[in-house]
Design an enzyme around this catalytic site. Structure first.
Site, PDB file in Angstrom:
ATOM      1  N   TYR A 154      37.678  13.183  -2.877  1.00  0.00           N
ATOM      2  CA  TYR A 154      37.727  14.799  -3.113  1.00  0.00           C
ATOM      3  C   TYR A 154      36.301  15.390  -2.124  1.00  0.00           C
ATOM      4  O   TYR A 154      36.771  16.380  -1.778  1.00  0.00           O
ATOM      5  CB  TYR A 154      37.860  15.135  -4.647  1.00  0.00           C
ATOM      6  CG  TYR A 154      38.132  16.617  -4.389  1.00  0.00           C
ATOM      7  CD1 TYR A 154      36.734  17.347  -4.503  1.00  0.00           C
ATOM      8  CD2 TYR A 154      38.988  17.936  -3.848  1.00  0.00           C
ATOM      9  CE1 TYR A 154      36.422  18.278  -5.516  1.00  0.00           C
ATOM     10  CE2 TYR A 154      38.532  18.876  -3.183  1.00  0.00           C
ATOM     11  CZ  TYR A 154      37.962  19.287  -4.483  1.00  0.00           C
ATOM     12  OH  TYR A 154      38.407  20.793  -4.439  1.00  0.00           O
ATOM     13  N   ARG A 161      36.108  18.762   5.256  1.00  0.00           N
ATOM     14  CA  ARG A 161      36.657  20.577   5.570  1.00  0.00           C
ATOM     15  C   ARG A 161      35.560  21.611   5.797  1.00  0.00           C
ATOM     16  O   ARG A 161      35.495  22.245   6.633  1.00  0.00           O
ATOM     17  CB  ARG A 161      37.968  21.230   4.428  1.00  0.00           C
ATOM     18  CG  ARG A 161      37.620  22.431   4.460  1.00  0.00           C
ATOM     19  CD  ARG A 161      38.255  22.842   3.013  1.00  0.00           C
ATOM     20  NE  ARG A 161      38.097  22.490   1.974  1.00  0.00           N
ATOM     21  CZ  ARG A 161      38.347  22.904   0.760  1.00  0.00           C
ATOM     22  NH1 ARG A 161      39.640  23.148   0.336  1.00  0.00           N
ATOM     23  NH2 ARG A 161      37.539  22.580  -0.665  1.00  0.00           N
ATOM     24  N   TYR A 214      29.185  26.725  -4.835  1.00  0.00           N
ATOM     25  CA  TYR A 214      29.089  24.979  -6.280  1.00  0.00           C
ATOM     26  C   TYR A 214      27.412  24.539  -5.963  1.00  0.00           C
ATOM     27  O   TYR A 214      27.400  24.266  -4.767  1.00  0.00           O
ATOM     28  CB  TYR A 214      30.444  23.785  -6.252  1.00  0.00           C
ATOM     29  CG  TYR A 214      31.288  24.234  -6.866  1.00  0.00           C
ATOM     30  CD1 TYR A 214      32.207  24.170  -7.447  1.00  0.00           C
ATOM     31  CD2 TYR A 214      31.308  25.608  -8.060  1.00  0.00           C
ATOM     32  CE1 TYR A 214      33.340  24.051  -7.504  1.00  0.00           C
ATOM     33  CE2 TYR A 214      32.115  25.904  -8.699  1.00  0.00           C
ATOM     34  CZ  TYR A 214      33.325  25.471  -8.270  1.00  0.00           C
ATOM     35  OH  TYR A 214      34.088  25.303  -9.321  1.00  0.00           O
ATOM     36  N   GLU A 337      46.303  22.048 -13.954  1.00  0.00           N
ATOM     37  CA  GLU A 337      44.843  23.025 -13.004  1.00  0.00           C
ATOM     38  C   GLU A 337      46.861  23.651 -12.799  1.00  0.00           C
ATOM     39  O   GLU A 337      48.058  23.294 -12.733  1.00  0.00           O
ATOM     40  CB  GLU A 337      45.148  22.576 -11.526  1.00  0.00           C
ATOM     41  CG  GLU A 337      44.524  23.434 -10.763  1.00  0.00           C
ATOM     42  CD  GLU A 337      43.947  22.567  -9.453  1.00  0.00           C
ATOM     43  OE1 GLU A 337      42.940  21.939  -9.521  1.00  0.00           O
ATOM     44  OE2 GLU A 337      44.517  22.764  -8.475  1.00  0.00           O
TER      45      GLU A 337
END
Ligand SMILES: O=C(O)C1=C[C@@H](O)[C@H](O)C=C1
Ligand SMILES: CC(=O)C(=O)O
Length: 343
Positions: A154, A161, A214, A337
């Site tokens: 991830y 990205r 974050y 989620e």
């Protein structure tokens, strides 16, 4: 990055593509008043995106082991679509909205290939004039596993990205809503929705740190998405709610406790779409969980699905389309989620 808080969402548009979660293999019927902007199959095997014989993008995602649980997400628009391909990305557009889809094949590491695939999609949006991306979906196989260099997959995806966003300046003013979730195979499948004049308003949750802020403990580059995106269409508009989990601030809450994680996820969604928060973002009309439709509930452990379904059934409208998927979640301590669209 400046956060867009009181964006002028521009004129209310008459429509936005609506979706339906149909039995697997269903295809939109133009005679029924719609054109197929894209078909996303949540099914038992992944495949490269294609353009169907009727000129619509099709992306197969490996999201279920049981053919009986497979379904198709059909994005229906009002006007005829024009489709095409560019550097592995397939797309269709109707003059106001665009859907594009791509896949990064299974690999030892993903950052470079993700950056390349994202750049291809971002270039399609830019070159065709659909700059206002409001929703992204990413399905990452082995999302919690280390890549060949020991970085969690991830985080590897987030690195690629972020690099693509930084190289194009995408997201500097308005970040799209997104989902980044596990899959059962097929590398990384993704699809985006974007508008030509529809200026989305990015929505954040005051109870959660913005993901793009974050701290580095969550990876070399932060995830890039907003908690939701509002699209001003006729009426109160649409609110596209990102995949939402049991996180407040930047921390996971109630590790190991599926019931409490489900409730915190629902509380986060209710907070994001509620009248107070939308008003804070310059949007006059709030929503409740009962307004959410096209809900996808991602659950890490199959044995948790019954209790999650029980909680969600009580939270959402009986009229809501809800699908439950047994896949990994983007943080190894998250058990559930939830995403959806408020109309
Ligand atoms: O990385 C994302 O885009 C993302 C990950 C999860 O937090 C959730 O699915 C929302 C978006
Ligand atoms: C991890 C997750 O779900 C989030 O960042 O919102």
């Amino acid at each position: 990055m400046t956060q867009t808080r009181f964006a002028d969402s521009g004129p209310s548009l008459e429509y936005a593509p609506r979706t339906t979660l149909s039995d697997f293999g269903t295809v939109a019927d133009p005679a029924a008043g719609g054109y197929l902007l894209g078909q996303i199959n949540y099914t038992t095997a992944a495949a490269d995106p294609t353009v169907s014989g009727t000129g619509s993008p099709v992306l197969d995602l490996h999201m279920t082991a049981d053919p009986g649980d497979a379904f198709s997400e059909l994005w229906i628009t009002r006007d005829p679509v024009h489709s095409g391909t560019h550097d592995g990305v397939v797309f269709a557009h109707d003059g106001e909205y665009l859907l594009c889809a791509g896949r990064v094949p299974q690999a030892r590491t993903y950052a470079a290939a993700t950056e390349h695939a994202y750049l291809a999609a971002l270039n399609v949006m830019r070159d065709l004039g659909y700059r206002h991306c409001y929703r992204m979906w990413n399905f990452v196989n082995q999302i919690n596993a280390p890549n060949a260099e020991g970085l969690e997959t991830y985080r590897d995806f987030c690195l690629g990205r972020a690099n693509a966003f930084e190289k194009t300046g995408f997201g500097e003013d308005v970040m799209p809503a997104a989902t980044g979730i596990g899959s059962l195979g097929g590398g990384i499948g993704f699809y985006f929705l974007s508008g030509r004049s529809a200026r989305p308003t990015m929505i954040e949750n005051p109870e959660q740190m913005s993901a793009y802020h974050y701290p580095r403990r969550y990876g070399p580059k932060a995830p890039k998405f907003a908690r939701a995106a509002h699209l001003a269409t006729a009426g109160s508009g649409h609110v596209y709610v990102s995949g939402t989990a049991s996180i407040t601030g930047h921390k996971t809450r109630y590790a190991g406790d599926i019931v409490r994680q489900t409730h915190v996820s629902l509380q986060n969604i209710a907070r994001v779409i509620g009248a107070t928060n939308l008003w804070e973002h310059g949007i006059p009309d709030g929503h409740f969980l009962s307004n959410l439709d096209h809900v996808k509930v991602y659950v890490r452990h199959a044995e948790h699905i019954p209790v999650v379904r029980q909680i969600c059934t009580r939270a959402f409208s009986t009229a809501a389309e809800i699908r439950y998927l047994n896949v990994d979640i983007c943080r190894s301590d998250l058990l559930v989620e939830i995403e959806g669209i408020a109309y």
